[in-house]
Design a protein around this motif. Structure first.
Motif, PDB file in Angstrom:
ATOM      1  N   THR A  84      14.262   0.730 -18.928  1.00  0.00           N
ATOM      2  CA  THR A  84      14.160   1.447 -17.652  1.00  0.00           C
ATOM      3  C   THR A  84      14.350   0.505 -16.469  1.00  0.00           C
ATOM      4  O   THR A  84      14.907   0.899 -15.441  1.00  0.00           O
ATOM      5  CB  THR A  84      12.804   2.164 -17.537  1.00  0.00           C
ATOM      6  OG1 THR A  84      11.739   1.206 -17.626  1.00  0.00           O
ATOM      7  CG2 THR A  84      12.644   3.199 -18.631  1.00  0.00           C
ATOM      8  N   ARG A  85      13.916  -0.732 -16.612  1.00  0.00           N
ATOM      9  CA  ARG A  85      14.126  -1.699 -15.529  1.00  0.00           C
ATOM     10  C   ARG A  85      15.604  -1.985 -15.331  1.00  0.00           C
ATOM     11  O   ARG A  85      16.082  -2.108 -14.201  1.00  0.00           O
ATOM     12  CB  ARG A  85      13.369  -2.989 -15.835  1.00  0.00           C
ATOM     13  CG  ARG A  85      11.852  -2.866 -15.698  1.00  0.00           C
ATOM     14  CD  ARG A  85      11.162  -4.113 -16.193  1.00  0.00           C
ATOM     15  NE  ARG A  85       9.709  -4.014 -16.090  1.00  0.00           N
ATOM     16  CZ  ARG A  85       8.860  -4.794 -16.741  1.00  0.00           C
ATOM     17  NH1 ARG A  85       9.325  -5.751 -17.552  1.00  0.00           N
ATOM     18  NH2 ARG A  85       7.556  -4.633 -16.597  1.00  0.00           N
ATOM     19  N   VAL A  92       9.011   7.877 -14.684  1.00  0.00           N
ATOM     20  CA  VAL A  92       7.652   8.379 -14.877  1.00  0.00           C
ATOM     21  C   VAL A  92       7.088   7.668 -16.101  1.00  0.00           C
ATOM     22  O   VAL A  92       7.595   7.839 -17.210  1.00  0.00           O
ATOM     23  CB  VAL A  92       7.628   9.905 -15.090  1.00  0.00           C
ATOM     24  CG1 VAL A  92       6.200  10.374 -15.368  1.00  0.00           C
ATOM     25  CG2 VAL A  92       8.200  10.625 -13.881  1.00  0.00           C
ATOM     26  N   ASN A  93       6.075   6.849 -15.877  1.00  0.00           N
ATOM     27  CA  ASN A  93       5.437   6.125 -16.975  1.00  0.00           C
ATOM     28  C   ASN A  93       4.432   7.059 -17.637  1.00  0.00           C
ATOM     29  O   ASN A  93       3.334   7.285 -17.125  1.00  0.00           O
ATOM     30  CB  ASN A  93       4.748   4.872 -16.441  1.00  0.00           C
ATOM     31  CG  ASN A  93       4.120   4.046 -17.551  1.00  0.00           C
ATOM     32  OD1 ASN A  93       4.253   4.375 -18.733  1.00  0.00           O
ATOM     33  ND2 ASN A  93       3.430   2.986 -17.180  1.00  0.00           N
ATOM     34  N   GLU A 168       9.268   7.758 -19.771  1.00  0.00           N
ATOM     35  CA  GLU A 168       9.187   6.919 -20.964  1.00  0.00           C
ATOM     36  C   GLU A 168       7.760   6.743 -21.435  1.00  0.00           C
ATOM     37  O   GLU A 168       6.823   6.647 -20.647  1.00  0.00           O
ATOM     38  CB  GLU A 168       9.843   5.558 -20.706  1.00  0.00           C
ATOM     39  CG  GLU A 168       9.134   4.660 -19.723  1.00  0.00           C
ATOM     40  CD  GLU A 168       8.214   3.645 -20.403  1.00  0.00           C
ATOM     41  OE1 GLU A 168       8.080   3.690 -21.647  1.00  0.00           O
ATOM     42  OE2 GLU A 168       7.616   2.840 -19.678  1.00  0.00           O
ATOM     43  N   GLY A 169       7.621   6.703 -22.757  1.00  0.00           N
ATOM     44  CA  GLY A 169       6.318   6.507 -23.367  1.00  0.00           C
ATOM     45  C   GLY A 169       6.349   6.959 -24.812  1.00  0.00           C
ATOM     46  O   GLY A 169       7.260   7.677 -25.238  1.00  0.00           O
ATOM     47  N   ILE A 170       5.337   6.572 -25.568  1.00  0.00           N
ATOM     48  CA  ILE A 170       5.347   6.905 -26.995  1.00  0.00           C
ATOM     49  C   ILE A 170       5.151   8.401 -27.239  1.00  0.00           C
ATOM     50  O   ILE A 170       5.409   8.879 -28.344  1.00  0.00           O
ATOM     51  CB  ILE A 170       4.285   6.099 -27.766  1.00  0.00           C
ATOM     52  CG1 ILE A 170       2.876   6.425 -27.261  1.00  0.00           C
ATOM     53  CG2 ILE A 170       4.563   4.609 -27.678  1.00  0.00           C
ATOM     54  CD1 ILE A 170       1.778   5.833 -28.137  1.00  0.00           C
ATOM     55  N   PHE A 171       4.718   9.134 -26.209  1.00  0.00           N
ATOM     56  CA  PHE A 171       4.513  10.573 -26.387  1.00  0.00           C
ATOM     57  C   PHE A 171       5.611  11.412 -25.734  1.00  0.00           C
ATOM     58  O   PHE A 171       5.465  12.629 -25.595  1.00  0.00           O
ATOM     59  CB  PHE A 171       3.156  10.986 -25.821  1.00  0.00           C
ATOM     60  CG  PHE A 171       1.993  10.317 -26.491  1.00  0.00           C
ATOM     61  CD1 PHE A 171       1.889  10.282 -27.872  1.00  0.00           C
ATOM     62  CD2 PHE A 171       1.002   9.703 -25.742  1.00  0.00           C
ATOM     63  CE1 PHE A 171       0.821   9.655 -28.499  1.00  0.00           C
ATOM     64  CE2 PHE A 171      -0.072   9.081 -26.353  1.00  0.00           C
ATOM     65  CZ  PHE A 171      -0.167   9.054 -27.736  1.00  0.00           C
ATOM     66  N   ALA A 172       6.701  10.787 -25.347  1.00  0.00           N
ATOM     67  CA  ALA A 172       7.768  11.528 -24.671  1.00  0.00           C
ATOM     68  C   ALA A 172       8.310  12.665 -25.531  1.00  0.00           C
ATOM     69  O   ALA A 172       8.681  13.725 -25.019  1.00  0.00           O
ATOM     70  CB  ALA A 172       8.898  10.574 -24.278  1.00  0.00           C
TER      71      ALA A 172
END
Length: 258
Positions: A84-85, A92-93, A168-172
């Motif tokens: 994402t960077r 959205v984190n 982004e995140g493990i629950f996306a």
């Protein structure tokens, strides 16, 4: 049987009188005849043309939103944040939507809260934030402190004129179905790398950020290493496709090309 008469009252109005034929007496006639003013500009209530101001109906899904969501998931340490960077898009984190550690009913594992269980995470609030940023270009999002396992404040995400927002995140993957149903999903990607690479990068990050005590990081990291294939299968079952970080970056950049 009745007879209808009309009379022009001026100012675009007219009156209509309905009178019963052959009334039995004058009193009955006066009750049977009543003038009711109506306005030429007021069309009948049951006219289908008045149900909408639109010239024609727009089929569902035909309106393209001003911006769409790229859902980015993958094992912890797979390179989501680094990607994402590089993209430079609004992000959205999703990890910021974790519940506080003392939230009722938190799942437990290894003697601590199981932060890899979706029940530790506020999916409804995360989805509301994505819908808001798509609709208005901004969203109120929490700020979560992982070492203390608590929300410490909030901030406002401004998407500007960006056509894509990355969540982004493990629950996306938990949000794929809802975003697709809303017509706001641009892509859903699960990052994959060799498991030992993911394990090592995750461990280095967690130690550098002092996320948890070292024994907990080792125990959790080893457990995630073993569980990774099953996690990836679950995320793909929920609608994500797998890609390496390099491939995902190319694909997302392609979405930005008109």
């Amino acid at each position: 049987m009745s007879i209808t008469f009309s009379q022009d009252l001026g100012d675009g109005r007219r009156a209509v009188m309905a009178q019963a034929a052959a009334p039995a007496c004058r009193q009955c006639a006066s009750k049977a005849a009543q003038w009711v003013p109506v306005t030429d500009s007021a069309p009948p209530v049951d006219d289908p043309a008045n149900e909408s101001d639109a010239l024609f109906e727009v089929p569902p899904g035909a309106r393209r939103p001003a911006r769409r969501i790229v859902l980015l998931t993958g094992p912890s340490g797979s390179g989501k944040t680094a990607l994402t960077r590089r993209l430079g898009l609004p992000v959205v984190n999703l990890d910021d939507f974790y519940h506080d550690v003392d939230f009722p009913g938190m799942p437990m594992r290894y003697g601590i809260v199981d932060w890899d269980d979706p029940r530790s995470w506020d999916s409804a609030a995360a989805l509301d934030a994505l819908r808001a940023v798509v609709r208005t270009g901004r969203a109120d999002v929490p700020v979560y402190d992982i070492p203390t396992s608590r929300r410490t404040g909030g901030t406002v995400l401004e998407a500007g004129d960006a056509p894509l927002v990355v969540a982004e995140g493990i629950f996306a993957a938990e949000l794929v179905a809802a975003c697709r149903a809303d017509g706001i999903l641009a892509d859903a990607i699960c990052l994959t790398q060799p498991r030992l690479v993911t394990f090592w990068f995750r461990f280095l990050r967690d130690v550098a950020e002092s996320r948890k005590p070292l024994p907990t990081l080792v125990r959790r990291g080893w457990g995630l290493l073993r569980a990774e294939p099953a996690l990836v299968r679950r995320w793909t079952d929920l609608g994500c496709r797998t890609a390496t970080p390099a491939q995902a970056e190319r694909d997302i950049r392609a979405l930005l090309t008109p």
